[in-house]
Design an enzyme around this catalytic site. Structure first.
Site, short mmCIF file in Angstrom:
data_model
loop_
_atom_site.label_atom_id
_atom_site.label_comp_id
_atom_site.label_asym_id
_atom_site.label_seq_id
_atom_site.Cartn_x
_atom_site.Cartn_y
_atom_site.Cartn_z
N ASN A 1 0.36 4.11 -5.98
CA ASN A 1 -0.53 3.15 -5.32
C ASN A 1 -1.96 3.56 -5.67
O ASN A 1 -2.45 4.58 -5.18
CB ASN A 1 -0.32 3.15 -3.80
CG ASN A 1 -1.24 2.15 -3.09
OD1 ASN A 1 -2.38 1.95 -3.50
ND2 ASN A 1 -0.74 1.54 -2.04
N GLU B 1 -1.19 -2.05 -5.24
CA GLU B 1 -2.58 -2.32 -4.84
C GLU B 1 -3.51 -2.32 -6.05
O GLU B 1 -4.57 -1.67 -6.02
CB GLU B 1 -3.05 -1.32 -3.77
CG GLU B 1 -2.48 -1.62 -2.39
CD GLU B 1 -3.36 -1.07 -1.26
OE1 GLU B 1 -4.28 -1.80 -0.86
OE2 GLU B 1 -3.12 0.05 -0.79
N TYR C 1 5.46 -2.85 -3.03
CA TYR C 1 4.39 -2.49 -2.08
C TYR C 1 4.75 -3.11 -0.75
O TYR C 1 4.43 -4.25 -0.45
CB TYR C 1 3.03 -3.00 -2.60
CG TYR C 1 1.89 -2.76 -1.65
CD1 TYR C 1 1.75 -1.55 -0.98
CD2 TYR C 1 0.93 -3.73 -1.44
CE1 TYR C 1 0.71 -1.34 -0.10
CE2 TYR C 1 -0.13 -3.53 -0.56
CZ TYR C 1 -0.24 -2.33 0.10
OH TYR C 1 -1.28 -2.12 0.97
N ASP D 1 5.26 2.09 -2.82
CA ASP D 1 4.68 2.41 -1.52
C ASP D 1 5.49 1.69 -0.46
O ASP D 1 5.31 0.49 -0.25
CB ASP D 1 3.20 1.99 -1.50
CG ASP D 1 2.55 2.26 -0.15
OD1 ASP D 1 3.23 2.76 0.76
OD2 ASP D 1 1.36 1.94 -0.01
N ASN E 1 5.42 2.35 2.75
CA ASN E 1 4.75 2.32 4.05
C ASN E 1 5.73 2.66 5.18
O ASN E 1 5.68 2.08 6.27
CB ASN E 1 4.06 0.98 4.30
CG ASN E 1 2.62 0.96 3.81
OD1 ASN E 1 1.87 1.92 4.02
ND2 ASN E 1 2.22 -0.11 3.16
N ASP F 1 -6.14 7.01 -2.27
CA ASP F 1 -5.63 7.74 -1.11
C ASP F 1 -4.14 8.09 -1.25
O ASP F 1 -3.61 8.85 -0.46
CB ASP F 1 -5.92 7.00 0.21
CG ASP F 1 -5.73 5.50 0.12
OD1 ASP F 1 -5.23 5.02 -0.91
OD2 ASP F 1 -6.09 4.80 1.08
N HIS F 2 -3.49 7.56 -2.29
CA HIS F 2 -2.11 7.94 -2.61
C HIS F 2 -2.09 8.78 -3.89
O HIS F 2 -3.00 8.69 -4.72
CB HIS F 2 -1.25 6.71 -2.89
CG HIS F 2 -1.03 5.81 -1.71
ND1 HIS F 2 0.19 5.71 -1.08
CD2 HIS F 2 -1.86 4.97 -1.06
CE1 HIS F 2 0.10 4.83 -0.09
NE2 HIS F 2 -1.13 4.36 -0.05
#
Length: 266
Positions: free
Chosen positions: A7, A34, A110, A151, A153, A257-258
DNA sequence: ATGGTTGCCCCGCAA
């Protein structure tokens, strides 16, 4: 062959760092999440120069996924089958034909964040997971090697978060979220990295806020799920957490951030 | 208890 997922939190905002990782890690296949741009804004040339075929399912501002492969790909699917009214670009899948191994189907996803929960965003997340489960069931019937990576989540277990209590009411860690993830896993898929490192604590995401990276307050939410036929071929895997460090690679761009996750199959 | 960061793109929304 090496298959990775990352991501990137905007492909164009981070391109120098992303290319440095591609040059160092040299994945044969990589799915991105993303990318945050329309297909025509994706820097295709930079990846074609490195030998990748680029399959895109972009979206302006939010979401957007890509599948990059050094090997030929066929049968590209954009959007989760059976979820045709979904206007968010969150899924891409293709059959990959390595020159030195059996074909493998790769799905890059995602999965919706789902916060705040409860609410319509959380309902959308659980609905999306039901469609993903249906896709996994359909692919399992083929008895072919496939991987569903990206990702998710989803924080699968308390071991996958630095401070479980702080995430108790979060859509990534709610019991219903974890149950929906287990439903998919228990169809017979292998969580490749947890399988390789059953007792280790390792994360794939750290919030930009509150010094989460410096304190290693992370969560494990990027997963590589393998069909039984793919799991038979698993030879290694890992998490490239160095890409999160401000000192990694090009200083022209800030880190995502990933961090990337990857596996190898024989 | 609050606030803290980032990207997109026009300012609040999503993460």
């Amino acid at each position: 062959m090496k298959i990775a997922s990352w991501n990137v939190n905007s492909i164009n905002a981070r391109l120098p760092r992303i290319l440095e990782w591609f040059d160092a890690a040299t994945p044969d296949v990589c799915v991105l999440q993303e990318i945050k741009c329309l297909d025509e804004k994706f820097p295709v040339g930079a990846f074609e120069d490195r030998g990748y075929n680029c399959e895109l399912h972009g979206q302006k501002t939010y979401n957007g996924v890509a599948l990059l492969s050094k090997f030929p790909v066929e049968d590209v699917i954009r959007g989760l089958p059976g979820n045709d009214d979904d206007d968010q670009s969150r899924y891409i899948e293709a059959m990959v034909f390595p020159d030195d191994a059996e074909p493998v189907r790769v799905g890059g996803l995602y999965l919706p964040n789902g916060n705040p929960a409860p609410g319509p965003k959380y309902d959308y997340k659980l609905g999306w997971m039901a469609h993903l489960k249906a896709r996994a069931e359909a692919l399992l019937k083929t008895e072919e090697a496939f991987i569903l990576t990206g990702d998710y989540n989803v924080i699968p277990q308390a071991e996958d978060v630095h401070n479980p209590a702080a995430w108790a009411d979060d859509a990534l860690f709610l019991p219903a979220t974890r149950a929906a993830f287990r439903e998919i896993e228990n169809l017979g898929l292998t969580d490749a990295l947890r399988h390789l490192y059953p007792y280790d604590v390792f994360y794939t995401f750290w919030d930009y806020q509150r010094g989460a990276w410096q304190k290693d307050h992370g969560i494990r939410i990027d997963h590589v799920m393998l069909s039984p036929q793919a799991a038979d071929r698993l030879t290694s895997g890992g998490v490239d957490r160095t890409t999160r460090d401000p000192g990694f690679g090009s200083q022209e761009a800030k880190p995502s951030d990933h961090v990337p996750v990857w596996i190898t199959l024989d």
